[in-house]
Design a protein around this motif. Structure first.
Motif, mmCIF file in Angstrom:
data_model
loop_
_atom_site.group_PDB
_atom_site.id
_atom_site.type_symbol
_atom_site.label_atom_id
_atom_site.label_comp_id
_atom_site.label_asym_id
_atom_site.label_seq_id
_atom_site.Cartn_x
_atom_site.Cartn_y
_atom_site.Cartn_z
ATOM 1 N N THR A 49 73.439 20.767 91.115
ATOM 2 C CA THR A 49 73.274 22.016 91.854
ATOM 3 C C THR A 49 71.792 22.294 92.018
ATOM 4 O O THR A 49 71.038 22.291 91.034
ATOM 5 N N GLN A 66 80.071 18.667 83.228
ATOM 6 C CA GLN A 66 81.058 19.744 83.135
ATOM 7 C C GLN A 66 80.429 21.002 83.735
ATOM 8 O O GLN A 66 80.048 21.922 83.013
ATOM 9 N N ASP A 68 81.401 23.646 85.091
ATOM 10 C CA ASP A 68 82.008 24.961 84.867
ATOM 11 C C ASP A 68 82.061 25.337 83.384
ATOM 12 O O ASP A 68 82.722 26.316 83.013
ATOM 13 N N LYS A 70 81.440 26.848 79.799
ATOM 14 C CA LYS A 70 80.899 28.120 79.300
ATOM 15 C C LYS A 70 79.825 27.881 78.244
ATOM 16 O O LYS A 70 78.917 28.693 78.068
ATOM 17 N N ASN A 132 80.027 18.379 76.551
ATOM 18 C CA ASN A 132 79.554 19.175 77.682
ATOM 19 C C ASN A 132 78.040 19.006 77.743
ATOM 20 O O ASN A 132 77.311 19.522 76.895
#
Length: 378
Positions: A49, A66, A68, A70, A132
């Motif tokens: 991104t 990963q 998304d 948290k 992650n």
């Protein structure tokens, strides 16, 4: 998966990254580097991104397996900018001899960025999918991460540990702590007058600056490592004019954040009571990085990394570094942070910058093994 490493291939990829003028104030060059890195990570299944945090800066990259998540098990930190002016690559592009590579940003920190990619590319699929992982690459580290600091810290707060991929030292040492630093601009205003016929009517901004320079010298505490340096001064128009303006830039380095806060408060109070009657002083803090101080969690991570280095036969130690990195910011928000996970090199910010070739593969292996241990100890 064992590391699949070919030095020639690595150096070809490194050359692509190094031979781009990408100083902090050359955003189009940083964008070119970001394009190359984006393609590389997408090829190994990571999501990239792009963030444009400020119109005057280059893009920053958020890279994850990963996207998304948290919470992240590990965050790898790096920067795409260098300190060098546009045109540097034309004068001295990347070059290689039998033992070293040279070029602008070859160690600070294109090799660290590339080695992180190699480590993630070669991780066992089970390990990579079981973690992650976040890679953050910013575009303004060399100017204090003035645009990306909050962005970096927002992700560090969600990361259990941060491994900064700046270069390891030529001794093999990694970095356990870093000094904090700040830059101050001091502006001095006086009253201009003729130095011959009306000397007493003037108020010298340079005299006020001189008082401050000596006062700052007396704030230095070598025992605690708090140092200050009046590094740049300017002022005056002509030898026969009492100067009504002067300016200085001051460097502050510290291990103790409380001492830095006390010095900041002292400078503010000094400005309220100038030495020269009729003078005024403005104190502006241009940049600030808190000290990167080890915690008990840091010491635990140091032991883990050292165990893996010993298994690989890597000679290493742990340094307390005088210069700062984005690790200062991640540690400040509570993320367990260590630095120096790139290959070995030195000569940063100069035409003598170099990368030690035989350190590249072992340091990639070390990072891979550390990530495996993080996975196994979740």
């Amino acid at each position: 998966m064992a590391l699949q490493f070919d030095l020639k291939e690595y150096l070809n990829k490194l050359e692509t990254l190094v031979n781009v003028d990408c100083g902090s104030y050359t955003p189009h060059g940083i964008a070119t580097v970001a394009d190359t890195i984006t393609t590389m990570y997408e090829q190994i299944g990571f999501t990239v991104t792009r963030h444009q945090l400020h119109p005057d800066a280059g893009p920053c990259l958020e890279i994850s397996n990963q996207p998304d998540a948290k919470v992240y098990d590990v965050m790898l930190s790096g920067h795409m900018d260098t300190v060098f002016l546009e045109g540097t690559v034309e004068k001295r592009p990347m070059s290689v001899d039998e033992t070293h590579a040279y070029g602008p940003g070859v160690t600070d920190m294109k090799s660290g960025i590339l080695s992180a990619w190699y480590a993630l590319k070669n991780l066992d699929e089970e390990v990579r999918n079981g973690l992650n992982i976040l890679v953050l690459l910013n575009s303004d580290e060399e100017i204090g991460s003035i645009y990306s600091k909050q962005w970096i810290q927002s992700f560090a707060k969600k990361s259990h540990q941060v491994l900064v991929c700046e270069a390891s030292r030529p001794t093999g040492n990694l970095i356990r702590s870093r000094k904090g630093n700040a830059k101050y601009q001091l502006e001095f205003h006086g009253v201009a007058s003729h130095a011959g016929s009306a000397l007493a009517e003037g108020v010298s901004a340079i005299y006020e600056l001189s008082h401050w320079s000596l006062a700052i010298k007396n704030m230095v505490n070598l025992e605690t490592g708090t140092t200050m340096n009046v590094g740049v001064i300017e002022g005056g128009l002509a030898v026969n004019v009492v100067p009504d303006y002067a300016k200085s830039i001051v460097d502050l380095r510290f291990w103790n954040n409380d001492e830095a806060a006390a010095i900041h408060e002292k400078l503010q109070k000094m400005a309220e009571q100038p030495f020269e009657k009729g003078a005024t002083v403005t104190v502006s803090r241009l940049a600030f990085k808190p000290a990167m101080i080890p915690t008990q969690q840091t010491e635990t991570l140091i032991s883990l990394v050292s165990e893996e280095a010993d298994k690989l036969g890597i000679i290493h130690g742990w340094e307390n570094a005088g210069g700062g990195s984005d690790g200062n910011f991640t540690a400040d928000v509570g993320a367990t942070t260590l630095d120096g996970f790139g290959p070995m090199g030195a000569g940063f910010h100069s035409d003598k910058e170099y990368l030690i070739l035989n350190s590249i593969e072992p340091r990639i292996e070390l990072l891979m093994n550390v990530l495996k241990r993080v996975k196994s100890e979740r």
